[in-house]
Design a protein around this motif. Structure first.
Motif, PDB file in Angstrom:
ATOM      1  N   PHE A  86     -21.143  37.712  44.475  1.00  0.00           N
ATOM      2  CA  PHE A  86     -20.925  36.429  44.402  1.00  0.00           C
ATOM      3  C   PHE A  86     -22.898  36.823  42.839  1.00  0.00           C
ATOM      4  CE2 PHE A  86     -20.542  34.556  48.456  1.00  0.00           C
ATOM      5  CZ  PHE A  86     -19.106  33.225  47.475  1.00  0.00           C
ATOM      6  N   GLU A  87     -23.146  37.708  43.130  1.00  0.00           N
ATOM      7  CA  GLU A  87     -24.401  38.195  41.934  1.00  0.00           C
ATOM      8  C   GLU A  87     -23.793  38.779  40.804  1.00  0.00           C
ATOM      9  OE1 GLU A  87     -26.362  41.634  44.140  1.00  0.00           O
ATOM     10  OE2 GLU A  87     -26.993  40.292  45.465  1.00  0.00           O
ATOM     11  N   HIS A  91     -18.271  32.969  41.639  1.00  0.00           N
ATOM     12  CA  HIS A  91     -18.662  30.875  42.546  1.00  0.00           C
ATOM     13  C   HIS A  91     -17.308  30.950  43.478  1.00  0.00           C
ATOM     14  CE1 HIS A  91     -20.698  30.255  39.438  1.00  0.00           C
ATOM     15  NE2 HIS A  91     -20.670  30.617  38.592  1.00  0.00           N
ATOM     16  N   ALA A 106     -24.343  33.172  51.739  1.00  0.00           N
ATOM     17  CA  ALA A 106     -23.012  33.295  50.256  1.00  0.00           C
ATOM     18  C   ALA A 106     -24.015  32.117  49.349  1.00  0.00           C
ATOM     19  CB  ALA A 106     -21.898  32.993  51.072  1.00  0.00           C
ATOM     20  N   ASN A 107     -23.913  32.426  48.210  1.00  0.00           N
ATOM     21  CA  ASN A 107     -24.818  32.583  46.935  1.00  0.00           C
ATOM     22  C   ASN A 107     -23.538  31.405  46.392  1.00  0.00           C
ATOM     23  OD1 ASN A 107     -26.576  32.477  47.366  1.00  0.00           O
ATOM     24  ND2 ASN A 107     -26.996  34.805  46.532  1.00  0.00           N
ATOM     25  N   GLY A 108     -22.018  30.552  46.986  1.00  0.00           N
ATOM     26  CA  GLY A 108     -21.322  29.922  45.868  1.00  0.00           C
ATOM     27  C   GLY A 108     -20.414  29.780  47.629  1.00  0.00           C
TER      28      GLY A 108
END
Length: 223
Positions: A86-87, A91, A106-108
């Protein structure tokens, strides 16, 4: 070109999984793979083995061998790999395992095949005679706990997708056929489309395959 992350609980790359996933995702999707056990040697991996009472997971190493690991050991390693994907700007990340895990940060979109496989099977198989393939005898009781929420008319067979798989799939399918299964779910990302076809030929009933269900949902999110 779209990019999607794919994280195995074993070691990447998982060419054995991608053979079925890539055609579904299509040529316009770049797959970036990572593995929870990437970079670990045999002695380090051996320390992750389950003991009595642990939630058991079965996976594949880069050299093709199969290993058992405990969920409690794998979860933090998975979180690290998922976070890094994610970084990197990806996505959508697909977890290449049908095991049960705690929630991940989770960034997505994190796609968890266990949840998708369960809901799809419940939607079409609730109340039917459900046959389940699981990789190891050590996983039968934890599998029974999960799938009994779909139906009480349940039969679970252990058949490794990694070791003597043709013979074990045939034996499991014959058992489910004689029992009278009406629908079958192959509860491991290691089971292939070829194994699904083999089981369907023996049992003459619908077979739900984890890797293709998950990748079709991934494709839906990327279109």
């Amino acid at each position: 070109m779209y990019r999607i992350g794919a994280v195995t609980i074993g070691q990447s790359p998982r060419s054995d999984v991608m053979v079925d996933i890539k055609p579904i995702l299509g040529p316009d999707i770049e797959i970036v793979e990572a593995g929870a056990l990437d970079g670990l040697g045999k002695e380090e991996i051996a320390k992750l083995a389950p003991i009595e009472g642990d939630y058991v997971l079965v996976t594949r190493l880069r050299d093709g061998t199969s290993v058992k690991v405990a969920e409690k050991h794998i979860t933090p390693l998975l979180q690290d790999k998922i976070g890094k994907l994610f970084e990197s700007g990806i996505h959508v990340v697909l977890l290449l395992c049908t095991g049960e895990f705690p929630d991940f940060g989770a960034n997505g979109f994190l796609l968890r095949p266990q949840k998708m496989l369960f809901e799809v099977t419940k939607a079409v198989g609730e109340g039917l005679k459900l046959g389940v393939f699981t990789p190891s005898k050590d996983q039968i009781e934890q599998s029974r706990k999960r799938w009994s929420a779909v139906t009480k008319d349940l039969r679970i067979v252990a058949a490794s997708p990694y070791v003597e798989c043709d013979a074990s799939i045939a034996r499991g399918a014959m058992e489910l056929s004689e029992w009278g299964a009406q629908i079958i779910v192959m509860d491991c990302i290691g089971y292939t489309s070829k194994m699904k076809k083999h089981a369907k030929e023996i049992t003459s009933c619908p077979v739900i395959l984890a890797r293709t269900v998950a990748s079709r949902i991934a494709r839906e999110l990327l279109e």
